[in-house]
Design an enzyme around this catalytic site. Structure first.
Site, short mmCIF file in Angstrom:
data_model
loop_
_atom_site.label_atom_id
_atom_site.label_comp_id
_atom_site.label_asym_id
_atom_site.label_seq_id
_atom_site.Cartn_x
_atom_site.Cartn_y
_atom_site.Cartn_z
N CYS A 74 0.86 -1.19 0.00
CA CYS A 74 0.00 0.00 0.00
C CYS A 74 0.89 1.23 0.00
O CYS A 74 1.95 1.23 0.62
CB CYS A 74 -0.90 0.03 1.23
N GLN A 86 -0.92 16.33 -0.49
CA GLN A 86 -0.80 15.96 -1.89
C GLN A 86 -0.46 17.18 -2.75
O GLN A 86 -0.62 18.32 -2.33
CB GLN A 86 -2.09 15.29 -2.38
N MET A 88 2.45 18.14 -3.54
CA MET A 88 3.64 18.81 -3.02
C MET A 88 4.91 18.02 -3.32
O MET A 88 5.98 18.37 -2.83
CB MET A 88 3.52 19.02 -1.50
N GLY A 89 4.79 16.94 -4.07
CA GLY A 89 5.95 16.14 -4.43
C GLY A 89 6.27 15.03 -3.46
O GLY A 89 7.26 14.31 -3.65
N PHE A 90 5.45 14.86 -2.41
CA PHE A 90 5.75 13.82 -1.42
C PHE A 90 5.52 12.41 -1.97
O PHE A 90 6.18 11.46 -1.54
CB PHE A 90 4.92 14.03 -0.16
N GLY A 91 4.57 12.27 -2.88
CA GLY A 91 4.30 10.96 -3.45
C GLY A 91 5.51 10.38 -4.16
O GLY A 91 5.83 9.20 -4.00
N LYS A 92 6.21 11.21 -4.94
CA LYS A 92 7.40 10.73 -5.64
C LYS A 92 8.53 10.40 -4.67
O LYS A 92 9.34 9.50 -4.92
CB LYS A 92 7.86 11.78 -6.65
N GLU A 127 2.51 -3.46 -5.78
CA GLU A 127 1.44 -4.45 -5.88
C GLU A 127 0.30 -3.90 -6.72
O GLU A 127 -0.06 -2.73 -6.62
CB GLU A 127 0.95 -4.80 -4.46
#
Length: 521
Positions: free
Chosen positions: A334, A342, A344-348, A368
Site C-alpha cells: 500500500c 498531496q 507537493m511532491g511527497f508521493g514521488k 502491488e
C-alpha cells in the site's frame, strides 16, 4: 397574441408571436414524489455545486432523527460520493426507478433442473427426499472443463485481485477472508461502496474522506471525528480528544528513524511489534484508498512512514507498506500520501524511497497491483523522470558522471563494467538525432534503477522512444525527451523538486526467521 390557422385546421403562430421553449421533461413546482418513494438503486437529480446532477441512491440512513441519502453522481469519480439531506433533492423531476436485473443463465439452469426433476419423477427414479448432495454437470459444458473440485486453471487466475461477475461476497465474508499475503480487497462493492464518515480532523487539517473505512459504528453518527496526528488514535468528541492530547507524550511514529534530511524523515515500523498504531494507520488510509481493505492483519507487513518536522514533533505525511516476504517480488503493498499533503511532491519521494530500499537489498521491485488511479499516475511520472534522466545522461557521459556518481559505483560493483555485456541480453542503442552514442541493456537499466523490465518497457513504449531499426532496438532521444530533461533539471536546481540522498540512509534489510514469518491467528 395573434394566432393563424393553416389548411389542416391546426393553429399556427404568427411571425410576431412569442414561443415558449422548455425541456422535454416539463418542470413545475409540483412534487412528483416524496421521501418515502426513494429506494436504493433509484436515480434522481441532486443539487451539486450550484446545478442539478443525476445521481444514484446507494443507501439511506436515519442520522440524528433526519433521513439522509448516500448518492453517487453519474459519470463522476467515486470519491465524490457523499451523504446528502432531502433538501438537496429536486422533487419536481421524475424519479427513475431501478431496473431489475435478470440473469438469463440462472433462468436456463433453473429450467433445466425443473425438466430433469419432472423426467426423473415420471421414471420413478427420484423419491420424496432430496439426495442431490453433489451438483450434476451442465449438459452444455465442454469435455475437459474443470469442475469445482478439479485442479485450479492457472491460466485463468485472477492475478490482479479484480472482482469478476458472480464473485460477490458479503461484507462479513470479506472481513473474514482478508488475505495474509498482500493487501488486496476481495470485494469492492460491498465493503467500500458507502462512505461512513463525513469529516476527519487530523491535527490542524480538516479532511473530507473519500471512501468507507471500518471505524467503530458509534463514530459514524458524529459529524466529525478527531485523530491524533502522532498516535493516530481516534475520538468522537472534541472534549475526549483534548483530554487525550494533554496526556499524550508521543512526538513521532513508534519505530526506528532510518533516514533524515532537511525536509523529511522516514521511520521503519514492524506491524507485529506495533499492532495498534499500524491498525490505526490502516484505518486512516482506508478512507482514501478504494481498492485496499487491509486494516487488521498487520503482522506480515513492514511500514515505512514519511514525516515532516515542526516545533510540535514529526507529523505523518504519507507511508508505504511492504510484505516481509513477498512471493511476487513486490516492494510496495500500500502507498498513500495524505490528501492534505498531496500535490507537493511527497508521493514521488515515497516511491523513490521504496526503490532506494530495493537497491540496498540488491533486488528489483514493483508495486502491488492494481494501483489506484492517483497511485498509477504518480508511478508513471516517477518512472518517466527516472528513465529520462538516466538515458539522457547516459547519452552524455559528462552529465552522467557529474550527477550520478553513486549509480556508476553500483553498476560497476554489480556488472564489473559499465559497458554492456556481449550478446544474449536484450539491448538497445541510444541515439540522439542521427548521432549514435552508446549501447545499454534493459537488464542494465533495471540493475541501475531497480525497476522491473516490464515497468521499463512499459514506460519506454509510453514515451514512444523505443524503435526497431535495421535489425536492432534503439532508444531515440527526441526533442520532447530533451525538453522533459531540461525541465526536470531546472526543477532540481531551483529546489522545486526535492531529491533523497542515499548516503543519508541508515538501514540494514531486516531478516526474519520462519517462526517470525508464521502468521498467528
Amino acid at each position: 397574441m395573434s394566432v393563424g390557422e393553416d389548411k389542416s385546421g391546426t393553429a399556427t403562430p404568427q411571425h410576431n408571436t412569442s414561443i415558449r421553449i422548455t425541456d422535454d421533461e416539463e418542470r413545475s413546482d409540483e412534487k412528483k414524489f416524496t421521501d418515502d418513494d426513494i429506494i436504493t438503486g433509484c436515480k434522481l437529480y441532486v443539487s451539486k455545486d450550484g446545478e442539478y446532477r443525476l445521481a444514484e441512491i446507494l443507501q439511506d440512513h436515519m442520522k440524528k432523527g433526519k433521513k439522509v441519502f448516500y448518492v453517487h453522481y453519474q459519470e463522476f469519480n467515486k470519491r465524490l460520493d457523499e451523504w446528502i439531506s432531502a433538501d438537496r433533492i429536486d422533487f419536481t423531476r421524475a424519479l427513475i426507478s431501478p431496473q431489475v436485473k435478470v440473469d438469463k443463465k440462472d433462468d436456463k439452469k433453473e429450467g433445466k433442473s425443473k425438466t430433469s426433476k419432472k423426467s426423473k419423477s415420471k421414471n420413478g427414479k427420484t423419491g420424496s427426499k432430496s439426495v442431490t448432495s453433489t451438483p450434476q454437470p451442465n449438459e452444455d459444458t465442454a469435455p475437459g472443463t474443470p469442475r469445482n473440485d478439479d485442479e485450479m486453471d492457472l491460466d485463468n487466475l485472477n492475478v490482479q485481485g479484480l472482482k469478476r461477475p458472480g464473485e460477490e461476497v458479503s461484507r462479513e465474508d470479506e472481513i473474514k477472508k482478508l488475505r495474509t499475503s498482500g493487501s488486496m480487497t476481495q470485494n469492492h462493492s460491498e465493503v467500500a461502496r458507502v462512505r461512513n464518515l463525513s469529516s476527519v480532523i487530523l491535527g490542524e487539517h480538516i479532511i473530507e474522506p473519500w471512501y468507507f473505512s471500518p471505524y467503530p459504528i458509534e463514530l459514524t453518527e458524529e459529524d466529525e471525528i478527531y485523530i491524533c496526528d502522532f498516535t493516530l488514535a481516534y475520538f468522537g468528541s472534541l472534549k475526549q480528544f483534548e483530554r487525550f492530547r494533554t496526556k499524550c507524550s508521543m512526538k513521532h511514529p513508534p519505530g526506528n528513524e532510518i533516514y533524515r534530511d532537511s525536509k523529511v524523515s522516514f521511520w521503519e515500523i514492524d506491524g507485529r511489534k506495533q499492532r495498534t498504531w499500524c491498525r490505526n494507520l490502516c484505518l486512516l488510509s482506508k478512507l482514501f484508498l478504494d481498492h485496499k481493505t487491509l486494516y487488521y492483519d498487520v503482522d506480515p507487513f513492514l511500514f515505512y512512514i514519511m514525516t515532516v518536522k515542526s516545533s510540535q514533533g514529526h507529523h505523518v505525511v504519507g507511508y508505504f507498506s511492504k510484505e516481509k516476504e513477498s512471493a511476487d517480488g513486490y516492494n510496495v503493498a500500500c502507498i498513500l500520501t495524505l490528501p492534505c499533503y498531496q500535490k507537493m511532491g511527497f508521493g514521488k519521494l515515497l516511491i523513490q524511497f521504496s526503490y532506494m530500499l530495493s537497491n540496498v537489498e540488491n533486488k528489483v521491485g514493483s508495486p502491488e497491483k492494481p494501483l489506484s488511479d492517483l497511485g498509477l499516475l504518480s508511478y508513471r511520472a516517477f518512472w518517466t523522470d527516472t528513465l529520462v534522466k538516466l538515458l539522457v545522461e547516459r547519452n552524455n557521459p559528462h552529465l552522467f558522471k557529474k550527477n550520478n556518481p553513486q549509480l556508476l559505483t553500483e553498476a560497476s560493483s554489480k556488472d564489473s563494467s559499465v559497458s554492456p555485456p556481449p550478446g544474449g541480453r536484450q539491448s538497445a542503442n541510444i541515439q540522439n538525432g542521427n548521432t549514435p552514442s552508446s549501447d545499454i541493456t534493459i537488464d542494465e537499466i533495471s540493475s541501475i534503477t531497480c525497476m522491473t523490465t516490464t515497468d521499463i518497457l512499459h514506460t519506454l513504449t509510453a514515451l514512444q522512444i523505443l524503435r526497431y531499426y535495421k535489425g536492432q532496438h534503439i532508444i531515440v532521444i527526441t526533442d520532447h525527451v530533451m525538453a522533459m530533461y531540461d525541465k526536470l533539471v531546472k526543477k532540481i536546481k531551483d529546489k522545486k523538486k526535492h531529491e533523497l540522498d542515499p548516503s543519508k540512509l541508515s538501514w540494514t534489510p531486516p531478516a526474519f526467521t520462519a517462526n517470525q514469518l508464521r502468521f498467528g491467528w
